[in-house]
Design an enzyme around this catalytic site. Structure first.
Site, PDB file in Angstrom:
ATOM      1  N   ASP A  94       1.635  -5.832 -11.842  1.00 23.71           N
ATOM      2  CA  ASP A  94       0.816  -4.850 -11.339  1.00 23.71           C
ATOM      3  C   ASP A  94      -0.560  -5.514 -11.338  1.00 23.71           C
ATOM      4  OD1 ASP A  94       1.197  -1.708 -11.138  1.00 23.71           O
ATOM      5  OD2 ASP A  94      -0.898  -2.296 -11.029  1.00 23.71           O
ATOM      6  N   VAL A 134      -0.548  -8.250  -5.176  1.00 24.59           N
ATOM      7  CA  VAL A 134       0.532  -8.602  -4.105  1.00 24.59           C
ATOM      8  C   VAL A 134      -0.076  -8.957  -2.664  1.00 24.59           C
ATOM      9  CG1 VAL A 134       2.228  -7.300  -5.313  1.00 24.59           C
ATOM     10  CG2 VAL A 134       0.952  -6.269  -3.561  1.00 24.59           C
ATOM     11  N   TYR A 185      -0.098   3.872   7.411  1.00 24.18           N
ATOM     12  CA  TYR A 185       1.048   3.778   6.657  1.00 24.18           C
ATOM     13  C   TYR A 185       2.478   3.838   7.075  1.00 24.18           C
ATOM     14  CZ  TYR A 185       3.471   5.224   2.290  1.00 24.18           C
ATOM     15  OH  TYR A 185       4.543   5.330   1.139  1.00 24.18           O
TER      16      TYR A 185
END
Ligand SMILES: NC(=O)c1ccc[n+]([C@@H]2O[C@H](COP(=O)([O-])OP(=O)(O)OC[C@H]3O[C@@H](n4cnc5c(N)ncnc54)[C@H](O)[C@@H]3O)[C@@H](O)[C@H]2O)c1
Length: 252
Positions: free
Chosen positions: A36, A63, A155
């Site tokens: 994370d 990420v 999104y």
């Protein structure tokens, strides 16, 4: 023990669905790399797994950064010898903005975290999977990756791209012992609203009628069981597809 001795990497595993997936995988015998951007919370997930007798390490990875993904998978291999299961789960919401309200920086950030990271982590594990002709990739997409108005345009587009990438990857490597599937959760009770920085009034107004037909929201644990099925040999014939977990919301 459906994942005995399997090495799994879960991104965004400090909260919500990623955390539930990490905990369930460990319970099923997997060694879990809990990754994370929030390392304190990732450490807490690892502590919880260890307290239950499981095996896990925490690795900080944003990420959106290629070097962090390289480091994440390299650390998994250096610690546990290989990777068997990759769960691309980390993701953020937009603010329900329609096309006319999108800012370039926001669009790029959402795609970097929700979409490009999925490609990069997949690209990084593929040589490992190809060498042993085995491996599982699970991408946490969204009902917004299947339908047009479960979120804003950025999104929605980012998750539709994940669905397409999943299908392509599943098909391309189907003869190499590799399976790649996506999960499309509906509304799940997690901390994802913390990634929202505001709300488009126009976008909310358009989305609202669809929220009214959602039968119910889900618990992260109800998505983790789907991720367990997809990671296990029970799903040996399931590849290049999307499993929806939404109580029937998208069936309307
Ligand atoms: N909650 C929902 O209703 C819902 C519905 C459909 C899909 N999803 C998807 O599920 C996935 C998990 O989200 P969640 O609902 O559990 O949310 P969450 O916010 O509870 O957990 C997401 C985790 O990802 C981490 N994260 C955020 N940006 C990151 C980055 N750049 N690098 C590494 N980690 C990062 C966060 O720190 C957090 O721990 C996301 O991909 C999300 O888009 C959520």
């Amino acid at each position: 023990m459906r994942l005995e001795n399997k090495v799994s990497v879960v991104t965004g595993a400090a909260s919500g669905m990623g955390k539930s997936i990490a905990i369930l995988y460990a319970k099923e015998g997997a060694k879990v790399v809990v990754s994370d951007i929030n390392i304190e919370a990732a450490n807490a997930t690892v502590e919880e797994i260890k307290a239950n007798g499981g095996e896990a390490i925490a690795v900080m990875a944003n990420v959106a950064k290629e070097e962090d993904i390289q480091h994440l998978i390299d650390t998994a291999v250096n610690t546990y010898g290989t990777v068997d299961i990759l769960v691309n789960n980390a993701g953020i919401m937009d603010n329900f903005e329609p096309a006319g309200e999108i800012e370039d920086e926001k669009w790029e950030r959402i795609f970097a975290i929700n979409t490009t990271s999925v490609m990069r982590a997949t690209r990084k594990v593929l040589p490992i999977f190809l060498e042993k002709q085995a491996g599982v990739i699970i991408n946490v997409a969204s009902a917004g990756g299947l339908q047009g108005a479960r979120a804003g345009a950025a999104y929605t587009a980012s998750k539709h791209a994940v669905v397409g990438f999943t299908k392509n990857t599943g098909f391309m490597y189907a003869q190499n012992g590799i399976r790649c599937n996506a999960i499309a959760p509906g509304g799940v009770e997690t901390n994802i609203s913390a990634s929202m920085t505001g709300r488009s009034d126009f976008g909310m107004g358009r989305i609202m009628p669809g929220l009214a037909i959602n039968p119910r929201t889900g618990k992260p644990e109800e998505i983790a069981t789907i991720a367990l099925f997809l990671a296990s040999d029970d799903a040996s014939f399931v590849n290049g597809t999307v499993v929806t977990g939404d109580a029937g919301w998208t069936a309307y």
